[in-house]
Design an enzyme around this catalytic site. Structure first.
Site, PDB file in Angstrom:
ATOM      1  CE  LYS A   1      -0.638  -0.307   5.072  1.00 53.62           C
ATOM      2  NZ  LYS A   1      -0.458   0.901   4.874  1.00 53.62           N
ATOM      3  CG  ASP A   2       3.844   2.253   2.781  1.00 59.64           C
ATOM      4  OD1 ASP A   2       3.284   3.037   2.848  1.00 59.64           O
ATOM      5  OD2 ASP A   2       5.065   1.942   3.376  1.00 59.64           O
TER       6      ASP A   2
ATOM      7  NE  ARG B   1      -8.284   3.281   4.462  1.00 66.33           N
ATOM      8  CZ  ARG B   1      -7.776   2.251   5.748  1.00 66.33           C
ATOM      9  NH1 ARG B   1      -9.172   1.676   6.088  1.00 66.33           N
ATOM     10  NH2 ARG B   1      -7.180   1.669   6.237  1.00 66.33           N
ATOM     11  NE  ARG B   2      -6.397   2.076   8.641  1.00 65.04           N
ATOM     12  CZ  ARG B   2      -4.659   2.271   9.000  1.00 65.04           C
ATOM     13  NH1 ARG B   2      -3.825   2.669   9.005  1.00 65.04           N
ATOM     14  NH2 ARG B   2      -4.242   0.506   8.406  1.00 65.04           N
TER      15      ARG B   2
ATOM     16  NE  ARG C   1       4.551   8.925  10.279  1.00 67.18           N
ATOM     17  CZ  ARG C   1       5.668   9.778   9.476  1.00 67.18           C
ATOM     18  NH1 ARG C   1       5.344  11.106   9.142  1.00 67.18           N
ATOM     19  NH2 ARG C   1       6.406   9.281   9.236  1.00 67.18           N
TER      20      ARG C   1
ATOM     21  NE  ARG D   1       1.453   5.065  14.293  1.00 70.01           N
ATOM     22  CZ  ARG D   1       1.192   4.909  12.856  1.00 70.01           C
ATOM     23  NH1 ARG D   1      -0.673   4.822  12.674  1.00 70.01           N
ATOM     24  NH2 ARG D   1       1.334   5.634  11.596  1.00 70.01           N
TER      25      ARG D   1
ATOM     26  CB  CYS E   1      -1.939   8.838   0.222  1.00 70.75           C
ATOM     27  SG  CYS E   1      -1.130  10.367   1.086  1.00 70.75           S
TER      28      CYS E   1
END
Length: 311
Positions: free
Chosen positions: A80-81, A129-130, A147, A153, A240
């Site tokens: 996805k990157d 998106r989230r 980040r 996190r 993104c």
């Protein structure tokens, strides 16, 4: 035969790279590997939300440039990157191994379920998106950009700085810390990003011998899923800075693709679905993208781009 492999230096990047190399070596015992850790723009700009950095390929561009220059033989990325609209000139995705879970999960302080969070609770995510998905379901929550690596996190949740975070399931499983998960989030409510849970092995375009070797770990079903999802995002010209969910599922020779996009401010969501065969993956992506456009996706995209910039 020794090959130099480009990768980021995070714990997760090294874990998934080494796992991928184990798969390649199992199919090609004669090959040896040397890892080269490469720092990317996304690693250096660690203080900013990803969607605020005005560049494509934040976690892959510098690595794939070294593939093109011959400084490394190939690279391993979280798929996805890898940009959809503009992949690094001179490289190809040589192989997509078997995909891990595409789901997002919720990790919360004291294991409070997402639906039971109190009004105004602070939830962290680095993804628009989230953010859109959270606000669509729980507009009362305070969603903040975060980040940092996975451990950083999670520690923000453990300390109570955040009530919870939404994060990819695959990364936690690769790091063997899935016991931190409060709940897995259903794809119908939290449709994942195109390619989430998958790995991309990239090589220099035209390096036929190496590409053939790398293709030994290709998983045809995963490749079809990813092709459909990326085709959908390409049709929408997304990036993104636009909250597009793209979820393909292969079963035998059959393939289903669900696409969703969220509005900026008024809690609207549009979705479309198509079914076909693995060989029709690209066409399915185009078909679902066209249906979303017919339902008003371009207006939703305009809203996000006006706020966060063209991508």
């Amino acid at each position: 035969m020794k090959l130099i492999v480009g990768t980021r230096g995070s714990k997760l990047a090294l874990t998934q790279t080494n796992r991928t190399l184990d798969w390649i070596k199992a199919k090609n015992p004669q090959v040896e590997f040397e890892l080269k850790i490469i720092h990317t723009l996304g690693d250096k700009e660690h203080g900013k939300p990803l969607f605020s950095i005005d560049a494509k390929g934040l976690f892959e561009k510098e690595i794939d440039q070294q593939v093109v220059n011959g400084e490394v033989d190939f690279a391993v990325h979280s798929l996805k990157d890898v940009p959809i609209v503009e992949i690094q000139t001179g490289t190809v995705i040589a192989a997509i191994p078997k995909r891990d879970s595409p789901n997002d999960v919720f990790i919360s302080h004291n294991n409070v379920p997402f639906k039971d969070l109190p009004h105004g609770a602070v939830v962290g995510t680095g993804s628009l998106r989230r953010l859109a998905e959270i606000k669509y379901l729980r507009p009362d929550l305070d969603v903040q950009p975060i980040r940092g690596n996975v451990d950083t996190r999670i520690n923000k949740v453990i300390s109570g700085e955040l009530a919870g975070i939404v994060i990819a399931q695959a990364g936690l499983e690769r790091l063997n810390i899935a016991d931190q998960i409060t709940e897995s989030l259903p794809l119908e409510h939290f449709p994942s990003a195109a390619g989430q849970g998958a790995i991309a092995v990239t090589a220099k375009e035209g390096n036929t011998k190496l590409i053939t070797l790398l293709q030994s770990i290709e998983d045809p079903a995963s490749k079809a899923e990813i092709t459909a999802e990326r085709s959908l995002v390409l049709k929408l010209e997304g990036g993104c800075r636009v909250p597009i969910g793209a979820v393909a599922k292969a079963q035998g020779n059959q393939l289903t693709l669900l696409g969703s996009i969220f509005s900026l401010n008024d809690q609207r969501k549009i979705s479309a679905q198509a079914n076909g065969t693995l060989n029709q993956a690209k066409e399915l992506g185009t078909k679902v993208g066209e249906e979303l456009i017919n339902q008003g996706a371009e207006e939703f995209e305009k809203q996000w781009r006006e706020k966060y910039g063209v991508w």
